[in-house]
Design an enzyme around this catalytic site. Structure first.
Site, PDB file in Angstrom:
ATOM      1  CB  SER A   1      16.548   5.347   7.598  1.00  0.00           C
ATOM      2  OG  SER A   1      17.751   4.974   8.222  1.00  0.00           O
TER       3      SER A   1
ATOM      4  CE  LYS B   1      22.187   5.225  16.277  1.00  0.00           C
ATOM      5  NZ  LYS B   1      23.277   4.612  15.510  1.00  0.00           N
TER       6      LYS B   1
ATOM      7  CG  ASN C   1      19.951   0.538  15.674  1.00  0.00           C
ATOM      8  OD1 ASN C   1      19.405  -0.401  16.240  1.00  0.00           O
ATOM      9  ND2 ASN C   1      20.589   0.404  14.536  1.00  0.00           N
TER      10      ASN C   1
ATOM     11  CG  ASP D   1      24.037   0.939  14.882  1.00  0.00           C
ATOM     12  OD1 ASP D   1      23.548   0.951  13.735  1.00  0.00           O
ATOM     13  OD2 ASP D   1      23.954   1.902  15.672  1.00  0.00           O
TER      14      ASP D   1
ATOM     15  N   GLY E   1      34.622   4.758  22.143  1.00  0.00           N
ATOM     16  CA  GLY E   1      33.853   5.312  23.264  1.00  0.00           C
ATOM     17  C   GLY E   1      32.510   5.867  22.833  1.00  0.00           C
ATOM     18  N   GLY E   2      32.274   5.977  21.536  1.00  0.00           N
ATOM     19  CA  GLY E   2      31.006   6.533  21.055  1.00  0.00           C
ATOM     20  C   GLY E   2      29.958   5.452  20.870  1.00  0.00           C
TER      21      GLY E   2
ATOM     22  CB  THR F   1      37.435  10.722  26.266  1.00  0.00           C
ATOM     23  OG1 THR F   1      37.072  11.860  25.479  1.00  0.00           O
ATOM     24  CG2 THR F   1      37.341  11.054  27.739  1.00  0.00           C
TER      25      THR F   1
ATOM     26  CE1 TYR G   1      24.865   7.532   5.954  1.00  0.00           C
ATOM     27  CE2 TYR G   1      25.847   6.141   7.629  1.00  0.00           C
ATOM     28  CZ  TYR G   1      24.857   6.993   7.218  1.00  0.00           C
ATOM     29  OH  TYR G   1      23.854   7.332   8.078  1.00  0.00           O
TER      30      TYR G   1
HETATM   31  P1  NAP Z   1      29.224   9.528  18.943  1.00  0.00           P
HETATM   32  O1  NAP Z   1      28.419   8.670  19.853  1.00  0.00           O
HETATM   33  O2  NAP Z   1      29.150  10.992  19.064  1.00  0.00           O
HETATM   34  O3  NAP Z   1      30.764   9.047  19.118  1.00  0.00           O
HETATM   35  C1  NAP Z   1      31.791   9.686  18.476  1.00  0.00           C
HETATM   36  C2  NAP Z   1      33.117   8.982  18.789  1.00  0.00           C
HETATM   37  O4  NAP Z   1      34.121   9.574  17.993  1.00  0.00           O
HETATM   38  C3  NAP Z   1      33.584   9.116  20.232  1.00  0.00           C
HETATM   39  O5  NAP Z   1      34.349   8.002  20.558  1.00  0.00           O
HETATM   40  C4  NAP Z   1      34.443  10.384  20.172  1.00  0.00           C
HETATM   41  O6  NAP Z   1      35.475  10.406  21.144  1.00  0.00           O
HETATM   42  C5  NAP Z   1      35.067  10.236  18.821  1.00  0.00           C
HETATM   43  N1  NAP Z   1      35.388  11.522  18.211  1.00  0.00           N
HETATM   44  C6  NAP Z   1      34.530  12.524  17.918  1.00  0.00           C
HETATM   45  N2  NAP Z   1      35.180  13.531  17.313  1.00  0.00           N
HETATM   46  C7  NAP Z   1      36.485  13.148  17.257  1.00  0.00           C
HETATM   47  C8  NAP Z   1      37.661  13.779  16.764  1.00  0.00           C
HETATM   48  N3  NAP Z   1      37.621  14.993  16.213  1.00  0.00           N
HETATM   49  N4  NAP Z   1      38.835  13.114  16.866  1.00  0.00           N
HETATM   50  C9  NAP Z   1      38.865  11.876  17.413  1.00  0.00           C
HETATM   51  N5  NAP Z   1      37.797  11.234  17.900  1.00  0.00           N
HETATM   52  C10 NAP Z   1      36.619  11.872  17.829  1.00  0.00           C
HETATM   53  O7  NAP Z   1      28.906   9.205  17.414  1.00  0.00           O
HETATM   54  P2  NAP Z   1      28.294   7.869  16.773  1.00  0.00           P
HETATM   55  O8  NAP Z   1      26.821   7.954  16.748  1.00  0.00           O
HETATM   56  O9  NAP Z   1      28.941   6.681  17.402  1.00  0.00           O
HETATM   57  O10 NAP Z   1      28.779   8.042  15.259  1.00  0.00           O
HETATM   58  C11 NAP Z   1      30.153   7.949  14.944  1.00  0.00           C
HETATM   59  C12 NAP Z   1      30.306   7.682  13.465  1.00  0.00           C
HETATM   60  O11 NAP Z   1      29.738   6.418  13.138  1.00  0.00           O
HETATM   61  C13 NAP Z   1      29.606   8.702  12.559  1.00  0.00           C
HETATM   62  O12 NAP Z   1      30.459   9.002  11.493  1.00  0.00           O
HETATM   63  C14 NAP Z   1      28.410   7.970  12.024  1.00  0.00           C
HETATM   64  O13 NAP Z   1      28.067   8.383  10.712  1.00  0.00           O
HETATM   65  C15 NAP Z   1      28.943   6.539  11.985  1.00  0.00           C
HETATM   66  N6  NAP Z   1      27.844   5.562  12.046  1.00  0.00           N
HETATM   67  C16 NAP Z   1      27.625   4.814  10.938  1.00  0.00           C
HETATM   68  C17 NAP Z   1      26.623   3.881  10.940  1.00  0.00           C
HETATM   69  C18 NAP Z   1      26.400   3.069   9.706  1.00  0.00           C
HETATM   70  O14 NAP Z   1      25.368   2.403   9.616  1.00  0.00           O
HETATM   71  N7  NAP Z   1      27.309   3.075   8.769  1.00  0.00           N
HETATM   72  C19 NAP Z   1      25.817   3.680  12.080  1.00  0.00           C
HETATM   73  C20 NAP Z   1      26.069   4.472  13.203  1.00  0.00           C
HETATM   74  C21 NAP Z   1      27.086   5.414  13.178  1.00  0.00           C
HETATM   75  P3  NAP Z   1      35.244  11.011  22.633  1.00  0.00           P
HETATM   76  O15 NAP Z   1      34.631   9.884  23.407  1.00  0.00           O
HETATM   77  O16 NAP Z   1      36.583  11.380  23.093  1.00  0.00           O
HETATM   78  O17 NAP Z   1      34.308  12.185  22.473  1.00  0.00           O
END
Ligand code: NAP
Length: 314
Positions: free
Chosen positions: A48, A97, A118, A133, A160-161, A185, A256
């Site tokens: 950013s 967040k 965010n 987002d 779920g994340g 989950t 990314y």
């Molecule tokens: P987060 O809140 O920690 O959520 C992670 C999610 O992925 C949860 O649903 C989790 O499942 C699942 N997960 C984690 N490890 C896993 C595994 N080994 N196998 C299967 N599922 C798994 O993370 P977040 O902030 O949402 O970020 C997630 C991704 O989005 C990251 O790669 C981040 O870089 C990307 N992102 C990109 C942008 C963009 O602007 N391009 C913006 C935000 C985020 P459980 O619920 O079971 O733990």
């Protein structure tokens, strides 16, 4: 790179006592205070600053955007110090967040539903929380794959994340004809589904992240979105088993990392159109910029900055 400050990580303690350090920053001998930031822990990976500093420079805003390492324990104080330190706003990344909800004065209905913030704007000393987002994802889809989100039948992996939930809610808000939310989950996807049905009257189908359930969902969707962190590391496997994607699917990977994720490689192998998360990063950032300045962000300049920062073509 025009801004040496892009690589500096400031401690949260620097925001205290009026944020003197940020007020006294200079560039080429002239005052160049920091008035925007990203808070995270870790935060050194955030792109950013590069993206926003290029935009600020292009639009002649004579201040800068900095990275601040803020731990979970420090978040409340850091946000409380923001206005007095002269900041216009901040972005939030992992792990703030969701936690930021309890420290802001106003939250948009959309952010409340998405369960995360965010972007924060400081207005009259009050903190206003937004989530860019979800809408940033919709804009990225249009930009990269020329898809209108409201026409898509969608499968969201990792719903779920934080990012997955924002994207799922955006899909529901836009009226996507079919929405599957897959999560490791399952309970989290089920809770999200109940909440969306209650607040928006929209049906979302929660499924487990297991091959049988994914195969069934994939047979009736157009678009697959990865919102798990799988792909951030080069050694990561795809969240989808091999052999399920077809040429007709579109794939959007929110990751990314710069290289090609295993999911993107699977899409390429069958000729499915695909995009990585750089465009979502750009679009959510442009929407935050619009919130802070009420002016359009210079997208092309921000794209160049992101290409330089990742060393890959935008
Ligand atoms: P987060 O809140 O920690 O959520 C992670 C999610 O992925 C949860 O649903 C989790 O499942 C699942 N997960 C984690 N490890 C896993 C595994 N080994 N196998 C299967 N599922 C798994 O993370 P977040 O902030 O949402 O970020 C997630 C991704 O989005 C990251 O790669 C981040 O870089 C990307 N992102 C990109 C942008 C963009 O602007 N391009 C913006 C935000 C985020 P459980 O619920 O079971 O733990």
């Amino acid at each position: 790179m025009a801004y040496s400050e892009n690589s500096v990580v400031y401690p949260a303690a620097d925001l205290a006592n009026g944020g003197q350090i940020f007020r006294e920053l200079t560039r080429d001998g002239s005052p160049y205070p920091a008035r925007l930031a990203v808070f995270g822990d870790p935060v050194s990976h955030s792109l950013s600053p590069q993206m926003h500093n290029a935009a600020l420079e292009a639009q002649a805003h004579e201040f800068q955007y900095v990275r601040i390492l803020v731990t979970t324990e420090e978040l409340g104080h850091a946000l409380a110090d923001l206005a007095e330190a002269g900041f216009i706003g901040t972005n939030l990344t992992i792990p703030h967040k969701q936690a930021a909800f309890e420290f802001v004065d106003e939250i948009t209905d959309q952010s409340r539903l998405m369960g995360s913030i965010n972007t924060i704007a400081v207005i009259g000393g009050k903190l206003h929380g937004h989530n860019t987002d979800g809408p940033g994802f919709a804009a990225a889809l249009q930009e990269t794959l020329q898809l209108k989100l409201h026409e898509q039948r969608v499968l969201i992996l990792g719903g779920g994340g934080g990012a997955g939930r924002a994207i799922s809610v955006q899909c529901a808000l836009e009226g996507c004809p079919q929405i599957f939310v897959a999560n490791r989950t399952l309970e989290k996807a089920e809770i999200l589904s109940e909440q969306i049905e209650e607040s928006l009257g929209k049906i979302i189908t929660p499924i487990s992240l297991i091959p049988e359930a994914l195969e069934n969902a994939l047979s009736s969707v157009d678009l697959v979105v990865n919102a798990t962190p799988l792909g951030m590391k080069e050694s990561d496997l795809s969240p989808l088993p091999d052999g399920l994607l077809t040429r007709e699917h579109y794939v959007y990977d929110t990751v990314y990392s710069g290289g090609k994720s295993a999911l993107i490689r699977q899409a390429e192998a069958v000729g499915a159109k695909n995009a990585n998360g750089l465009s979502m990063l750009l679009q959510q950032g442009a929407m935050a910029y619009k919130i802070w300045f009420d002016e359009s962000a210079p997208l092309e300049i921000m794209k160049v900055a992101l290409s330089e920062a990742t060393g890959s073509k935008y």
